[in-house]
Design an enzyme around this catalytic site. Structure first.
Site, PDB file in Angstrom:
ATOM      1  N   GLU A 110      46.120  59.602  30.583  1.00  0.00           N
ATOM      2  CA  GLU A 110      45.927  59.022  31.919  1.00  0.00           C
ATOM      3  C   GLU A 110      46.852  59.654  32.959  1.00  0.00           C
ATOM      4  OE1 GLU A 110      46.303  54.766  31.148  1.00  0.00           O
ATOM      5  OE2 GLU A 110      44.176  54.673  30.606  1.00  0.00           O
ATOM      6  N   ASP A 127      40.648  49.838  24.252  1.00  0.00           N
ATOM      7  CA  ASP A 127      41.766  49.413  25.082  1.00  0.00           C
ATOM      8  C   ASP A 127      41.914  47.892  25.133  1.00  0.00           C
ATOM      9  OD1 ASP A 127      43.899  49.661  26.724  1.00  0.00           O
ATOM     10  OD2 ASP A 127      42.773  50.139  28.537  1.00  0.00           O
ATOM     11  N   GLU A 136      45.890  41.525  29.777  1.00  0.00           N
ATOM     12  CA  GLU A 136      45.144  42.337  30.729  1.00  0.00           C
ATOM     13  C   GLU A 136      43.644  42.044  30.715  1.00  0.00           C
ATOM     14  OE1 GLU A 136      45.711  46.527  30.181  1.00  0.00           O
ATOM     15  OE2 GLU A 136      44.294  47.070  31.765  1.00  0.00           O
TER      16      GLU A 136
END
Ligand code: GCW
Length: 658
Positions: free
Chosen positions: A268, A347, A375
């Site tokens: 990323e 993820d 998240e």
């Protein structure tokens, strides 16, 4: 929001009554023994016991016995009619044993068989994604839902570190022994923590140390270049090697028990060895070489994938990436490298298969990374107790029946969780999210522990002061809101393992096509006929073939693939009949209605506990249930409407869909 003083979490004073009413004797030397002594002193002062009884007269004896066989962190409890004795071969064992006694309360003082406890995993770590500076997009704590950082404020380490000491105490009491103090995305000023700003890290380490927690630092792979010292960060360059060696030497001069580095490289947008045509083994071994003579470890993250892929390209599968990058490197990593692998291939979704990387590198130390910060699981506005999910992961056997569990495979590497804590008075924002931190630590100590029992244990400690009125009603209410909360969350969000469908960027709330045409590799491919990702070997991306045979076969075929992962592995028509007997589309409707009903019911259960729970905590949770319910309804209605419109198949029960 209601405000309160810092919450005692699972260590309210009352939980120490058992120890504090006894005549206690502590024997041994060293920093951690002093910590135990101070704990005992405080408890006895509070509850009228004595902390200076002699060996013969005491009813609780805590002692370090050199040469014992409990290992560096284990302990033995002996309970006779006259006395309870806790022995440990080393101070850390005494500390863990002390908190064990706190946990079992009065039971510590009833006669019983001798028990020896040792952690199954030597490394039980938390990674804080805390930035020193407030990041323009991510804020201070990346994916943080509990306020600012406990460690950093106004661009530097906090001046008042007392809360860090209290935090260390909470962590030690559930078994955690390592912590990384900054985000794996290492921005400009955070890069300097390794060098001229390391004194700030050392100050934090000093607060964590008395509770047996080693400090780790996330570092920037390109530091030698970015700090302007060298014109390359090539891992095979002699100057680069010398730079890292010197950096590590300076670190250990200040913090001799420093744990090591955490590295997110070529991931990323973070720099890494690929820029120099080098492998991730070259990169990891560079840092390992610098740390080795000090006993430090490199946590090298396996979260490497193409985050700029083209959604039109059906041949690239993000799920494959970690295995494709790392499996070929098995055997090439230095002994003090730990490959840190997210538990699933994507993820931290509410449902993913276990990552095939975990079983694929037998000659590499592997740690599994979990995400305590919620998240993708409600961002600490929704109740979502994750222990049941983590238990499933830890009990998974990558080689099939008869083979080792994930919990066993990570014995040499450890367990890591992304922390869910900030400077919020309740530590975790949502008071019930504390259960995730607690149960994570306990599972890292014993991956075979029963998830629901851990949640009960957390509740029993945390609500000790409230368990006087009608304890059974409170206990059963807490069970009702916690045990099934992950299953409930799964019901009203992305169905059958397909993942995502969240709002882009912040990842809160539904957006079915939010990531469908993006570069992130997270697609569901829904059209008028069906949905799901074909990851079979026969006709799909081949991801299923990354598993050892039994699982490769199980996942390969629609018939044998478990329902809850069906859309992760296969693209099927809406009318496909699941093992449950329902069609895919009816399953989607049913689970989304049920999920919302379950949130409504949980909200009612919580409301009915108002007379039993302290007002600040009760109010905070009640307020958050309103938001959870609003959001769950939004999920239900967007998902159901989307699939009704795509498929044209009406709900068999004629319920309202928009
Ligand atoms: O889950 C994703 C998050 C990023 C995070 C990244 C990672 C720290 O959305 O915020 O970055 O994973 O694990 O590196």
């Amino acid at each position: 929001m209601t405000t309160v003083e810092t919450d005692p979490a699972w260590l309210p004073d009352e939980a120490l009554r058992g120890v504090g009413t006894r005549r206690v004797c502590v024997r041994g030397e060293g920093l951690l023994v002093d910590t135990v002594r101070a704990e005992v002193g405080r408890a006895c002062h509070k509850f009228g016991g004595s902390d200076d009884a002699d060996d013969a007269a005491c009813d609780l004896l805590l002692k370090v016995v050199a040469g014992g066989d409990e290992g560096p962190e284990g302990f033995t409890v002996t309970r006779t009619a006259r006395r309870t004795t806790l022995t440990a071969a080393a101070p850390a064992g005494l500390l863990h044993g002390f908190f064990h006694l706190v946990r079992i309360g009065e039971a510590a003082f009833t006669q019983g068989p001798d028990e020896t406890h040792r952690p199954a995993l030597a490394l039980r770590m938390l990674d804080h994604w805390d930035n020193v500076d407030v990041h323009p997009v991510m804020g201070q704590v990346e994916r943080g839902y509990a306020g600012g950082s406990l460690f950093w404020r106004d661009g530097r380490a906090r001046g008042d570190l007392s809360r860090i000491r209290a935090y260390a105490r909470l962590l030690a009491s559930c078994g955690i022994n390592a912590l990384a103090v900054n985000n794996v995305n290492v921005h400009a000023s955070e890069t300097r923590l390794l060098t001229e700003r390391f004194t700030e890290v050392a100050a934090i380490a000093a607060e964590l140390r008395p509770y047996g927690i080693r400090t780790h630092l996330s570092v920037n792979f390109a530091a030698p270049l970015l700090l302007g010292d060298l014109d390359t960060a090539d891992p095979l360059d002699e100057g680069v090697r010398a730079w890292w060696r010197e950096a590590a030497d300076r670190v250990y001069a200040l913090v001799p028990d420093f744990g090591g580095f955490v590295v997110k490289a070529d991931s990323e947008g973070q720099p890494g060895p690929f820029a120099y045509g080098r492998s991730h083994a070259d990169g990891a071994n560079l840092l390992a070489g610098a740390l080795a003579r000090h006993g430090g470890t490199v946590h090298w993250r396996a979260f490497v994938y193409d985050h700029r892929q083209d959604w039109r390209d059906r041949s690239t599968d993000r799920a494959r990436a970690a295995y494709d990058h790392f499996a070929p490197l098995d055997g090439q990593f230095a002994d003090n490298v730990i490959l840190q692998v997210k538990h699933g291939p994507m993820d931290f979704q509410v449902r993913e298969p276990v990552s095939p990387v975990i079983g694929a590198l037998p000659r590499t130390r592997v740690a599994v990374e979990l995400q305590a910060t919620q998240e993708y699981t409600g961002q600490q506005r929704h109740v979502c107790a994750l222990a049941p999910m983590w238990s499933e992961v830890l009990a998974f056997r990558p080689e099939g029946e008869g083979g080792p569990t994930v919990g066993q495979l990570v014995a040499g590497g450890g367990l890591v969780a992304v922390a869910n804590v900030g400077d919020d008075p309740f530590w975790t924002g949502h008071p019930l999210a504390q259960a995730n931190l607690y149960s994570y630590g306990r599972l890292a100590w014993d991956p075979t522990a029963d998830a629901d029992q851990l949640l009960d244990e957390w509740a029993e400690l945390t609500f000790t002061p409230d368990l006087t009125g009608d304890p059974e009603r409170l206990r059963s209410g807490l069970r009702a809101v916690l045990h099934g909360s992950w299953a409930t969350y799964e019901k009203y969000t992305a169905p059958l393992g397909v993942g995502f469908m969240v709002q882009p960027g912040h990842h809160y709330g539904p957006s079915v096509d939010g990531y469908e045409y993006s570069t992130w590799g997270t697609y569901h491919f829904a059209d008028r006929d069906g949905i799901g990702v074909d990851r079979s070997r026969a006709t799909g991306t081949g991801y299923a073939g990354q598993y050892a045979k039994p699982w490769a076969d199980t996942y390969e075929r629609v018939e044998s693939c478990p329902d809850e992962l069906l859309l992760f592995f296969h693209h099927v028509p809406y009318g496909h009949v699941l093992h449950s007997g329902k069609t895919v589309v009816q399953h989607i409707y049913d689970t989304h209605f049920e999920g919302v009903e379950e949130v409504e019911a949980a909200r009612e259960v919580w409301a009915a506990l108002a007379d039993l729970v302290s007002p600040a905590r009760h109010t905070r949770v009640a307020e958050l249930y309103e938001e959870q319910l609003r959001c769950a309804r939004e999920w239900r209605d967007q998902i159901n409407s989307y699939f009704l419109r795509k498929s044209g198949v009406p709900d068999a029960h004629g319920r309202r869909i928009y």
